[in-house]
Write a protein that holds these residues in place. Sequence first.
Motif, PDB file in Angstrom:
ATOM      1  N   ALA A   1       7.049  35.424  16.282  1.00 17.33           N
ATOM      2  CA  ALA A   1       5.738  35.369  15.089  1.00 17.33           C
ATOM      3  C   ALA A   1       4.768  36.422  15.772  1.00 17.33           C
ATOM      4  O   ALA A   1       4.038  36.894  15.277  1.00 17.33           O
ATOM      5  CB  ALA A   1       5.188  34.458  15.374  1.00 17.33           C
ATOM      6  N   ALA A   2       4.471  36.570  17.020  1.00 18.39           N
ATOM      7  CA  ALA A   2       3.131  38.074  17.694  1.00 18.39           C
ATOM      8  C   ALA A   2       4.017  39.308  18.263  1.00 18.39           C
ATOM      9  O   ALA A   2       3.911  39.985  18.068  1.00 18.39           O
ATOM     10  CB  ALA A   2       2.881  36.916  18.999  1.00 18.39           C
ATOM     11  N   PHE A   3       5.501  39.177  18.255  1.00 22.95           N
ATOM     12  CA  PHE A   3       6.439  40.052  18.354  1.00 22.95           C
ATOM     13  C   PHE A   3       7.280  40.764  18.314  1.00 22.95           C
ATOM     14  O   PHE A   3       7.973  41.682  19.181  1.00 22.95           O
ATOM     15  CB  PHE A   3       6.393  39.235  20.587  1.00 22.95           C
ATOM     16  N   GLY A   4       8.101  39.771  16.978  1.00 18.23           N
ATOM     17  CA  GLY A   4       9.236  40.424  16.178  1.00 18.23           C
ATOM     18  C   GLY A   4       8.976  40.974  16.121  1.00 18.23           C
ATOM     19  O   GLY A   4       8.312  41.998  15.183  1.00 18.23           O
TER      20      GLY A   4
ATOM     21  N   LYS B   1      10.236  41.463   1.221  1.00 14.62           N
ATOM     22  CA  LYS B   1      10.805  40.626   1.457  1.00 14.62           C
ATOM     23  C   LYS B   1      11.724  40.241   3.012  1.00 14.62           C
ATOM     24  O   LYS B   1      12.737  41.241   3.497  1.00 14.62           O
ATOM     25  CB  LYS B   1      11.343  40.199   0.139  1.00 14.62           C
ATOM     26  N   ALA B   2      12.162  39.061   3.546  1.00 17.50           N
ATOM     27  CA  ALA B   2      13.354  38.870   4.199  1.00 17.50           C
ATOM     28  C   ALA B   2      14.320  38.884   3.369  1.00 17.50           C
ATOM     29  O   ALA B   2      14.830  39.322   2.320  1.00 17.50           O
ATOM     30  CB  ALA B   2      13.444  37.394   4.548  1.00 17.50           C
ATOM     31  N   ALA B   3      15.529  39.810   4.781  1.00 20.97           N
ATOM     32  CA  ALA B   3      16.585  41.004   4.240  1.00 20.97           C
ATOM     33  C   ALA B   3      17.048  39.630   3.954  1.00 20.97           C
ATOM     34  O   ALA B   3      17.508  38.530   5.048  1.00 20.97           O
ATOM     35  CB  ALA B   3      16.962  41.254   5.762  1.00 20.97           C
TER      36      ALA B   3
ATOM     37  N   PRO C   1      12.369  34.428   9.231  1.00 26.11           N
ATOM     38  CA  PRO C   1      12.691  34.566   7.750  1.00 26.11           C
ATOM     39  C   PRO C   1      11.429  35.357   7.132  1.00 26.11           C
ATOM     40  O   PRO C   1      11.537  36.240   6.425  1.00 26.11           O
ATOM     41  CB  PRO C   1      13.475  33.378   6.954  1.00 26.11           C
ATOM     42  N   ASP C   2      10.656  34.478   7.074  1.00 25.49           N
ATOM     43  CA  ASP C   2       9.106  34.667   5.746  1.00 25.49           C
ATOM     44  C   ASP C   2       8.098  35.489   7.599  1.00 25.49           C
ATOM     45  O   ASP C   2       7.318  35.460   6.597  1.00 25.49           O
ATOM     46  CB  ASP C   2       8.295  33.366   5.672  1.00 25.49           C
ATOM     47  N   ALA C   3       8.355  35.876   8.350  1.00 30.47           N
ATOM     48  CA  ALA C   3       7.465  37.255   9.584  1.00 30.47           C
ATOM     49  C   ALA C   3       7.450  38.322   8.221  1.00 30.47           C
ATOM     50  O   ALA C   3       8.130  39.013   7.994  1.00 30.47           O
ATOM     51  CB  ALA C   3       8.286  37.038  10.261  1.00 30.47           C
ATOM     52  N   PRO C   4       6.162  38.939   8.739  1.00 31.41           N
ATOM     53  CA  PRO C   4       5.797  40.137   7.577  1.00 31.41           C
ATOM     54  C   PRO C   4       6.240  41.029   8.179  1.00 31.41           C
ATOM     55  O   PRO C   4       6.606  41.681   9.886  1.00 31.41           O
ATOM     56  CB  PRO C   4       4.437  40.317   7.821  1.00 31.41           C
ATOM     57  N   ARG C   5       7.057  41.822   7.740  1.00 32.15           N
ATOM     58  CA  ARG C   5       7.864  42.824   8.328  1.00 32.15           C
ATOM     59  C   ARG C   5       7.107  44.186   7.196  1.00 32.15           C
ATOM     60  O   ARG C   5       8.024  44.052   5.466  1.00 32.15           O
ATOM     61  CB  ARG C   5       9.393  43.327   8.129  1.00 32.15           C
ATOM     62  N   HIS C   6       6.703  44.988   7.303  1.00 27.18           N
ATOM     63  CA  HIS C   6       5.455  46.272   6.528  1.00 27.18           C
ATOM     64  C   HIS C   6       6.468  46.568   6.171  1.00 27.18           C
ATOM     65  O   HIS C   6       7.858  47.798   7.344  1.00 27.18           O
ATOM     66  CB  HIS C   6       4.630  46.355   6.786  1.00 27.18           C
ATOM     67  N   ASP C   7       6.487  48.322   5.481  1.00 26.19           N
ATOM     68  CA  ASP C   7       6.609  49.924   4.833  1.00 26.19           C
ATOM     69  C   ASP C   7       6.639  49.802   5.765  1.00 26.19           C
ATOM     70  O   ASP C   7       5.533  50.494   6.951  1.00 26.19           O
ATOM     71  CB  ASP C   7       6.033  49.844   3.626  1.00 26.19           C
TER      72      ASP C   7
END
Length: 390
Positions: free
Chosen positions: A234-237, A23-25, A279-285
């Motif tokens: 969205a593409a590189f963050g 989830k977003a930080a 905020p809602d972009a994917p940041r995986h483990d």
Amino acid sequence: MTKTSPTTREAAGRAAAAPAPRKAAPRTGAAPVLHARALNRATLARQLLLSRSPLSAKAAVTHLLGLQAQNVQPPYYALAARLEGFAPEHLSALMADREIVRIVTLRSTLHSHTADDCLSLRPLVQPARDRELGLFRTGLAGVDLERLTALARDLVEAEPRTMKQLREALLAEWPNADPRALAVAARCRLPLVQVTPRGLWGTSGQVALTTAGHWLGRAAGPAPVEQTVLRYLAAFGPASVKDMQVWAGLTRLRDVFARLRPRLVTFHDPNGVELFDLPDAPRHDPDTPAPARFLPEFDNLLLSHADRTRVVPAELKGRGRHGNQAHRTLLVDGFLAGVWKLEESALVIEAFGTLTRTQRQEVTAEGERMLAVMHPGTARDIRFGTVVRR
């Protein structure tokens, strides 16, 4: 011998399916630190490289804001690495129908863009083209740039011209100018696209140019820079201000990020550099598995950040190139791990370090898949050997 066999624009922020992202930080307190593996997995997800995406070729090119296309084949291999069900004919048909075009945009390099992005991103990066043109001002002494622009436009819109033809026509008007500078001036002042059959899969054709507006039948207009920042993230963050400036070849974007700050979340990299993200972009483990992938030379994954250690380990900096030649690259566990080339009878892979037995099997399986998609009906060995001869 390994035998191969045939096998509306989605939202810009859509990424490939993968294990549930974090989830977003929260916005309170100190910004969290994202280390290399966390940045790697987040970027791979945005780049459709954490798992293959069901997006169409056109939707993927839209999401990725274009594909590096200095050579003809890289965009095809880039999509083969990212999309489920892709075939080279899909991209080629889009180019034949003028839904995808080849044009110099980001970082003064040739890219494949959708028609919409061609017409909006090219005007956005015009300041970079103006800076480039300034490097040739000595060779343009006495040249009326407004007249040159009008003449070049008339020439290429009357019929597509090669750069040699355009240069010779301009030189007839300004015989004392530097021929190369005249050609650069035309390219920097006008949005010139390469017309087909150049760029189509399985065909050949010399580079012939006309204006984007003439080829696409509609006028260009710059994209809002704020919207482009959001699409870049969205593409590189997650990414820093400098990261986006490197990607776009633009400067002075800090104020744009400042205006967007209320809509973004922030992090820091291990060096304390501030990173921005949706905020809602994917940041995986960071421990999310990342599959092996065969990427083309000049893939934007490797060129779109000021700090490339999220994909290129520090000890391998520069290993994807030898002199002026860029090599096709191999990802293992999400990071640069080798280079590859196609010979008439073999796919040759050079790993930069020792691969485990499992990794070699994974790389071989991915190589078989790549060959089946890109070269169906052919047979090639897959072997580990030397690609870069020093």
